[in-house]
Design a protein around this motif. Structure first.
Motif, short mmCIF file in Angstrom:
data_model
loop_
_atom_site.label_atom_id
_atom_site.label_comp_id
_atom_site.label_asym_id
_atom_site.label_seq_id
_atom_site.Cartn_x
_atom_site.Cartn_y
_atom_site.Cartn_z
N UNK A 1 3.35 -33.17 -1.90
CA UNK A 1 4.15 -32.56 -0.83
C UNK A 1 3.61 -33.01 0.52
N UNK A 2 4.52 -33.08 1.49
CA UNK A 2 4.16 -33.45 2.86
C UNK A 2 4.72 -32.39 3.80
N UNK A 3 3.93 -32.06 4.84
CA UNK A 3 4.45 -31.13 5.83
C UNK A 3 3.38 -30.34 6.54
N UNK A 4 3.74 -29.12 6.92
CA UNK A 4 2.88 -28.29 7.76
C UNK A 4 1.84 -27.53 6.94
N UNK B 1 4.95 -26.18 2.43
CA UNK B 1 4.67 -27.18 1.37
C UNK B 1 3.41 -26.88 0.57
N UNK B 2 2.36 -26.43 1.26
CA UNK B 2 1.12 -26.11 0.54
C UNK B 2 1.23 -24.82 -0.25
N UNK C 1 -1.53 -32.99 -1.36
CA UNK C 1 -0.88 -32.66 -0.09
C UNK C 1 -1.13 -33.75 0.94
N UNK C 2 -0.09 -34.04 1.72
CA UNK C 2 -0.17 -34.98 2.84
C UNK C 2 0.16 -34.21 4.11
N UNK C 3 -0.76 -34.19 5.06
CA UNK C 3 -0.51 -33.48 6.30
C UNK C 3 -1.67 -33.62 7.27
N UNK C 4 -1.55 -32.94 8.40
CA UNK C 4 -2.58 -33.04 9.43
C UNK C 4 -2.90 -31.67 10.00
N UNK D 1 8.31 -35.64 -5.30
CA UNK D 1 7.88 -35.52 -3.91
C UNK D 1 8.67 -34.39 -3.26
N UNK D 2 7.95 -33.49 -2.57
CA UNK D 2 8.57 -32.32 -1.96
C UNK D 2 8.34 -32.31 -0.45
#
Length: 331
Positions: free
Chosen positions: A12-15, A41-42, A57-60, A135-136
Motif C-alpha cells: 500500500x502507498x499513502x499517508x 493505507x497502513x 508500506x510505501x510512504x513518507x 496494490x492498494x
C-alpha cells in the motif's frame, strides 16, 4: 531458469500520520488528546497482518519524534517498512479527531505541507511493486502534484507486474483545494482499480445520487469496476460482483466510542477475501460471508481508540459472528 515470486500479498502507498483522539480532560479542565498511529493505507495493512497476510508500506514521514514513532509502530505490526522515507525538512502529518456523541467523527489536519505529501516517484522501491499480489491506494496521496505523480507511477508499475489494484477514495474535504479536484482524482482511482470500497457519502458526492444501487450502477457503467463494496454505516454494507448484489446487516455495538478506522478494517477484510478466493469465485454466499466478517471486524474497531495498533484478531471477529448466530437461533 529464473523464478519471479510474489513476496507480498499487499503493498500500500499513502499517508502515515498521527491521529490525536480525545481522551477526556486534564485536572485544569483542558482537553487531553492521545497520539494514535494512523493513516488509512497502513490501517488496512495492519488488519491484513492480523489475518495472516504479508504486507509492505510505501510512504513518507518526518524525521522527527512522531515520524520515528510511526515507523517503529508499523514495524511492530509486522509491516515491511523498507520504503518508509524520512523527511528531514517537512514534519510528520498530524490529524485531530473530533468525535460526536454517536461515535462519528470529523478531522482537523496539520498538513500544509505534511511529510506524506512529499513522496516522490524516484523514492519508490519498485521491487516491492513487482513482487506483490495486490496494490492498494487512496485519494489523499494525490492532493499534491509530486505525490500524485509517485502514486500514478506506483499504480502503473503494479499493473505492469500483474497485481490487482484496490482503491478507497477516503474523501477528506478539508485536504482538497477544491471538491472538483477531489472528484477528478477519485475518478482516476476508480478508473484504475479492480476492487473499490466506497462509502454512502462518497457515492453521493461522486455520482450525485444518495441511492446506493443507482450510484454503484453509474460507476459500473462508466468504469466497469469488477468488484465494488459500499459501506453504509449503521445500515450495513453491500457488495456487487459478477452481476450479483448482496447486502449484509451491520454489527451495531453498544460499546462504540468512535468510528476511526472502521472503513479501513472493512477494506482489509474485503481484500483478504479476494486474495483467498479471487474475484471470479465471488458468488452470493461467499460475498455475504465476506461482508459479515468485514462488518463484524469494523464493529470491534469502533470500541477502541485509534486503529493501526489495535486491530482485532481473527479469532475475535469469529467469536462476535458466532455470538450473533447463537442469539439469532435463540429468538
Amino acid at each position: 531458469m529464473v523464478f519471479c515470486l510474489n513476496i507480498f500479498d499487499v503493498v500500500a502507498l499513502g499517508e502515515l500520520l498521527v491521529d490525536f483522539t480525545g481522551n477526556g480532560t486534564s485536572s485544569q479542565d483542558n482537553p487531553v488528546f492521545e497520539a494514535n498511529p494512523g493513516g488509512a493505507p497502513c490501517n488496512v495493512l495492519a488488519m491484513l497482518q492480523h489475518l495472516g497476510k504479508k504486507t509492505a508500506f510505501i510512504g513518507k514521514v518526518g524525521d522527527d519524534s512522531f515520524g520515528r514513532m510511526l515507523k517503529d509502530v508499523v514495524e511492530g505490526q509486522g509491516i515491511d517498512t523498507r520504503n518508509v522515507v524520512m523527511d528531514s525538512k517537512v514534519p510528520t502529518t498530524l490529524a485531530f479527531v473530533h468525535t460526536a456523541p454517536d461515535g462519528d467523527r470529523s478531522f482537523s489536519f496539520y498538513r500544509n505541507p505534511g511529510a506524506d505529501m512529499m513522496l516522490r516517484k524516484e523514492e519508490i522501491n519498485y521491487s516491492l511493486l513487482k513482487n506483490t499480489r495486490l496494490f492498494h491506494f487512496g485519494s489523499l496521496s494525490m492532493t499534491d502534484t509530486g505525490a500524485e505523480e509517485a502514486t500514478k507511477e506506483a499504480v502503473k508499475a503494479s499493473k505492469d507486474s500483474g497485481a490487482l489494484i484496490s482503491f478507497d477514495p477516503n474523501l477528506r474535504p478539508p485536504l482538497w483545494d477544491s471538491m472538483d479536484k477531489a472528484k477528478e482524482k477519485i475518478s482516476y482511482g476508480i478508473s484504475q482499480c479492480d476492487i473499490l470500497k466506497i462509502s454512502d457519502d462518497e457515492i453521493a458526492f461522486f455520482t450525485g445520487t444518495e441511492d446506493i444501487d443507482q450510484g454503484v450502477s453509474k460507476i459500473q457503467e462508466e468504469y466497469n469496476v469488477p468488484f465494488i463494496c459500499a459501506t453504509m454505516g449503521r445500515r450495513g454494507s453491500r457488495a456487487y460482483c459478477n452481476g450479483t448484489r448482496v447486502e449484509c446487516a451491520p454489527f451495531l455495538n453498544k460499546d462504540t466510542i468512535e468510528t476511526t478506522g472502521a472503513g479501513d478494517t472493512f477494506m482489509a477484510c474485503v481484500l483478504n477475501w479476494v486474495l483467498d478466493y479471487g474475484i471470479n469465485a465471488m458468488d452470493a454466499h461467499r460475498m455475504h460471508d465476506m461482508l459479515g466478517f468485514a462488518n463484524a471486524a469494523s464493529s470491534i474497531i469502533t470500541t477502541r481508540k485509534g486503529a493501526l495498533r489495535v486491530m482485532p484478531e481473527e479469532s475475535e471477529v469469529w467469536a462476535l459472528i458466532h455470538e450473533r448466530r447463537k442469539s439469532e437461533k435463540e429468538i
